[in-house]
Scaffold this motif. Structure first.
Motif, PDB file in Angstrom:
ATOM      1  N   ARG A   1      15.712  -1.734  -0.877  1.00 28.33           N
ATOM      2  CA  ARG A   1      14.521  -2.029  -1.941  1.00 28.33           C
ATOM      3  C   ARG A   1      13.425  -0.936  -2.019  1.00 28.33           C
ATOM      4  N   SER A   2      12.904  -0.783  -0.988  1.00 27.58           N
ATOM      5  CA  SER A   2      11.992   0.408  -0.795  1.00 27.58           C
ATOM      6  C   SER A   2      12.430   1.741  -1.477  1.00 27.58           C
ATOM      7  N   ARG A   3      13.492   1.961  -1.209  1.00 29.11           N
ATOM      8  CA  ARG A   3      14.046   3.308  -1.694  1.00 29.11           C
ATOM      9  C   ARG A   3      13.906   3.127  -3.302  1.00 29.11           C
ATOM     10  N   ARG A   4      14.197   1.993  -3.883  1.00 28.49           N
ATOM     11  CA  ARG A   4      14.227   1.702  -5.339  1.00 28.49           C
ATOM     12  C   ARG A   4      12.895   1.881  -5.890  1.00 28.49           C
ATOM     13  N   LEU A   5      11.698   1.774  -5.123  1.00 30.41           N
ATOM     14  CA  LEU A   5      10.488   1.826  -5.656  1.00 30.41           C
ATOM     15  C   LEU A   5      10.074   3.048  -6.345  1.00 30.41           C
ATOM     16  N   PRO A   6       9.505   3.062  -7.852  1.00 31.23           N
ATOM     17  CA  PRO A   6       9.185   4.322  -8.431  1.00 31.23           C
ATOM     18  C   PRO A   6       8.043   4.997  -7.689  1.00 31.23           C
ATOM     19  N   ILE A   7       6.998   4.743  -7.081  1.00 30.61           N
ATOM     20  CA  ILE A   7       6.000   4.808  -6.261  1.00 30.61           C
ATOM     21  C   ILE A   7       6.370   5.303  -5.165  1.00 30.61           C
ATOM     22  N   GLY A   8       6.210   6.840  -4.857  1.00 35.63           N
ATOM     23  CA  GLY A   8       6.062   7.361  -3.746  1.00 35.63           C
ATOM     24  C   GLY A   8       4.942   6.915  -2.839  1.00 35.63           C
ATOM     25  N   GLY A   9       4.983   7.736  -1.651  1.00 33.69           N
ATOM     26  CA  GLY A   9       3.909   7.818  -0.640  1.00 33.69           C
ATOM     27  C   GLY A   9       2.627   8.223  -1.351  1.00 33.69           C
ATOM     28  N   VAL A  10       2.789   9.392  -1.707  1.00 28.41           N
ATOM     29  CA  VAL A  10       1.577  10.099  -2.460  1.00 28.41           C
ATOM     30  C   VAL A  10       1.191   9.271  -3.413  1.00 28.41           C
ATOM     31  N   GLU A  11       1.819   8.622  -4.362  1.00 24.91           N
ATOM     32  CA  GLU A  11       1.368   8.024  -5.574  1.00 24.91           C
ATOM     33  C   GLU A  11       0.515   6.654  -5.178  1.00 24.91           C
ATOM     34  N   GLY A  12       1.307   6.134  -4.027  1.00 20.38           N
ATOM     35  CA  GLY A  12       0.821   4.887  -3.401  1.00 20.38           C
ATOM     36  C   GLY A  12      -0.604   5.149  -2.707  1.00 20.38           C
ATOM     37  N   TRP A  13      -0.933   6.145  -2.233  1.00 23.08           N
ATOM     38  CA  TRP A  13      -2.255   6.327  -1.515  1.00 23.08           C
ATOM     39  C   TRP A  13      -3.255   6.744  -2.567  1.00 23.08           C
ATOM     40  N   LEU A  14      -2.753   7.591  -3.736  1.00 16.74           N
ATOM     41  CA  LEU A  14      -3.714   7.844  -4.605  1.00 16.74           C
ATOM     42  C   LEU A  14      -3.984   6.419  -5.485  1.00 16.74           C
ATOM     43  N   LEU A  15      -3.186   5.659  -5.780  1.00 12.28           N
ATOM     44  CA  LEU A  15      -3.775   4.324  -6.430  1.00 12.28           C
ATOM     45  C   LEU A  15      -4.580   3.531  -5.587  1.00 12.28           C
ATOM     46  N   VAL A  16      -4.219   3.525  -4.337  1.00 12.14           N
ATOM     47  CA  VAL A  16      -5.514   2.893  -3.408  1.00 12.14           C
ATOM     48  C   VAL A  16      -6.668   3.422  -3.393  1.00 12.14           C
ATOM     49  N   VAL A  17      -6.799   4.724  -3.385  1.00 13.56           N
ATOM     50  CA  VAL A  17      -8.084   5.565  -3.435  1.00 13.56           C
ATOM     51  C   VAL A  17      -8.884   5.262  -4.923  1.00 13.56           C
ATOM     52  N   ILE A  18      -7.992   5.556  -5.703  1.00 16.63           N
ATOM     53  CA  ILE A  18      -8.560   5.185  -7.250  1.00 16.63           C
ATOM     54  C   ILE A  18      -9.084   3.924  -7.356  1.00 16.63           C
ATOM     55  N   ALA A  19      -8.269   2.643  -6.885  1.00 13.06           N
ATOM     56  CA  ALA A  19      -8.768   1.453  -6.932  1.00 13.06           C
ATOM     57  C   ALA A  19     -10.114   1.388  -5.772  1.00 13.06           C
ATOM     58  N   LEU A  20     -10.454   1.766  -4.910  1.00  5.78           N
ATOM     59  CA  LEU A  20     -11.619   1.837  -4.202  1.00  5.78           C
ATOM     60  C   LEU A  20     -12.795   2.592  -4.754  1.00  5.78           C
ATOM     61  N   ILE A  21     -12.446   3.627  -5.719  1.00 10.44           N
ATOM     62  CA  ILE A  21     -13.499   4.275  -6.152  1.00 10.44           C
ATOM     63  C   ILE A  21     -13.926   3.739  -7.699  1.00 10.44           C
ATOM     64  N   VAL A  22     -13.192   2.961  -8.084  1.00 11.83           N
ATOM     65  CA  VAL A  22     -13.273   2.244  -9.344  1.00 11.83           C
ATOM     66  C   VAL A  22     -14.381   1.004  -8.995  1.00 11.83           C
ATOM     67  N   ALA A  23     -13.785   0.540  -7.882  1.00 12.15           N
ATOM     68  CA  ALA A  23     -14.524  -0.777  -7.331  1.00 12.15           C
ATOM     69  C   ALA A  23     -15.999  -0.345  -6.890  1.00 12.15           C
ATOM     70  N   TYR A  24     -15.994   0.653  -6.128  1.00 11.21           N
ATOM     71  CA  TYR A  24     -17.332   1.277  -5.770  1.00 11.21           C
ATOM     72  C   TYR A  24     -18.451   1.429  -7.031  1.00 11.21           C
ATOM     73  N   LEU A  25     -17.762   2.166  -7.914  1.00 15.58           N
ATOM     74  CA  LEU A  25     -18.583   2.751  -9.107  1.00 15.58           C
ATOM     75  C   LEU A  25     -19.006   1.555 -10.214  1.00 15.58           C
ATOM     76  N   SER A  26     -18.015   0.661  -9.993  1.00 12.27           N
ATOM     77  CA  SER A  26     -18.475  -0.635 -10.838  1.00 12.27           C
ATOM     78  C   SER A  26     -19.593  -1.299 -10.394  1.00 12.27           C
ATOM     79  N   ILE A  27     -19.745  -1.332  -9.285  1.00 10.76           N
ATOM     80  CA  ILE A  27     -20.933  -1.961  -8.341  1.00 10.76           C
ATOM     81  C   ILE A  27     -22.205  -1.029  -8.432  1.00 10.76           C
ATOM     82  N   ALA A  28     -21.985   0.280  -8.229  1.00 10.72           N
ATOM     83  CA  ALA A  28     -22.932   1.364  -8.198  1.00 10.72           C
ATOM     84  C   ALA A  28     -23.781   1.538  -9.611  1.00 10.72           C
TER      85      ALA A  28
END
Length: 339
Positions: free
Chosen positions: A5-32
């Motif tokens: 199942r993991s091999r069928r996921l369209p999101i690779g390791g790099v994309e997954g990390w980017l999504l996490v980082v983007i979410a964290l930055i968005v959360a911080y800027l929304s508060i700041a």
């Protein structure tokens, strides 16, 4: 079973990390900041980033093919100026003529890079540094750095696809966003649904192996750099429409933002690897960071430092090195599987 199942996921390791980082930055800027997570600001980021995404789609093709090009933003400025000047002399034209002219002019500039790289066996970075300075020098010499404000009516009248009134003003999605979507889809079709796309990946991964398989390397060079040139020409026209003016040096420096975003999204500078989704996520991270720094009142030079750092890391670390580091962080079993 979980591994399948993991091999069928369209999101690779790099994309997954980017999504996490983007979410964290968005959360911080929304508060700041009070204005970051508003419809007006979100739409502004989308409209501004549309031109860069069009650039990124073309650049990804070149990177996958094993090359690099830093002249595309200047090429877009040249196409922008030539197209608007030519259209003005024939009475203004229309959208169909403007888009066709921009695509052709951009593809011709890309073909110049391809010819120099392939026929003269010159390293792509050297060629595009030279054409970067050549194109920009010629543009500034013949225009004198003078901007064009008298655009055809169809180009100067901003096309709004969707708008909504908010407490902070009107939030609008403009034509460049639609052109961005079409360009990304066309590039996805080229890379993932055609034999030409597979040949580009093969050439970038192993040039000699691709040659032995009978792949026409010359044609692939012209396709890759011509595609980027056409995307750059289209991006230049969209920039003129968005700004409602043609400024010769308006796009100067965009090449670094786009290059950093695409390699941040997982494209390998050595060729043979890269995804459109990763490139878009990389560009989203760069655009959100730039917008957040502006809202926080941080010096724009800080953004340039970030871009430089991203490029340096991308050059220093290959995809395999990053994957190995990540696997070791996850534990010894994962690290052993990488080996």
């Amino acid at each position: 079973m979980p591994e399948t199942r993991s091999r069928r996921l369209p999101i690779g390791g790099v994309e997954g990390w980017l999504l996490v980082v983007i979410a964290l930055i968005v959360a911080y800027l929304s508060i700041a900041t009070d204005t970051f997570l508003t419809l007006v600001n979100v739409f502004d980021i989308l409209n501004y980033s549309a031109v860069n995404v069009i650039f990124a789609a073309g650049l990804l093709v070149v990177l996958i093919a094993g090359g690099i090009d830093i002249s595309f933003a200047v090429g877009a400025s040249v196409v922008q100026y030539l197209a608007v000047t030519a259209l003005g002399r024939i009475g203004g034209g229309d959208w169909a003529l403007g888009i066709a002219l921009s695509l052709v002019l951009g593809a011709c500039l890309g073909a110049i890079n391809a010819a120099l790289i392939y026929h003269f066996r010159i390293i792509s970075i050297v060629v595009t540094i030279a054409t970067f300075n050549l194109f920009f020098g010629l543009l500034m010499f013949f225009t004198g750095g003078v901007s064009i404000y008298d655009l055809p009516d169809w180009l100067s009248s901003r096309v709004v696809l969707y708008d909504v009134e908010t407490d902070l003003g009107w939030a609008e999605i403009t034509l460049p966003v639609l052109v961005m979507v079409v360009t990304v889809f066309a590039t996805w079709l080229l890379l993932r649904r055609t034999s030409l796309g597979r040949q580009l990946f093969a050439m970038g991964d192993n040039t000699e192996g691709a040659r032995r398989l009978g792949i026409n390397l010359g044609a692939m060079h012209y396709l890759a750099y011509g595609w980027l040139g056409a995307c750059a020409g289209l991006a230049g026209l969209m920039q003129a429409h968005y700004a409602r003016e043609v400024v010769p040096n308006a796009l100067y420096g965009r090449e670094l933002e786009v290059l950093a975003a695409v390699v941040l999204g997982g494209a390998r500078l050595g060729g043979g690897r890269g995804t459109l989704f990763g490139a878009i996520l990389g560009l989203a991270l760069v655009s959100i960071t730039q917008n957040g720094l502006n809202l926080l009142g941080v010096s724009p030079y800080a953004f340039r430092m970030i871009i430089g750092f991203v490029i340096l890391v991308a050059i220093s670390l290959s995809g395999e090195t990053i994957g190995l580091v990540a696997s070791r962080l996850r534990g010894p079993k994962a690290a052993g599987s990488v080996r």
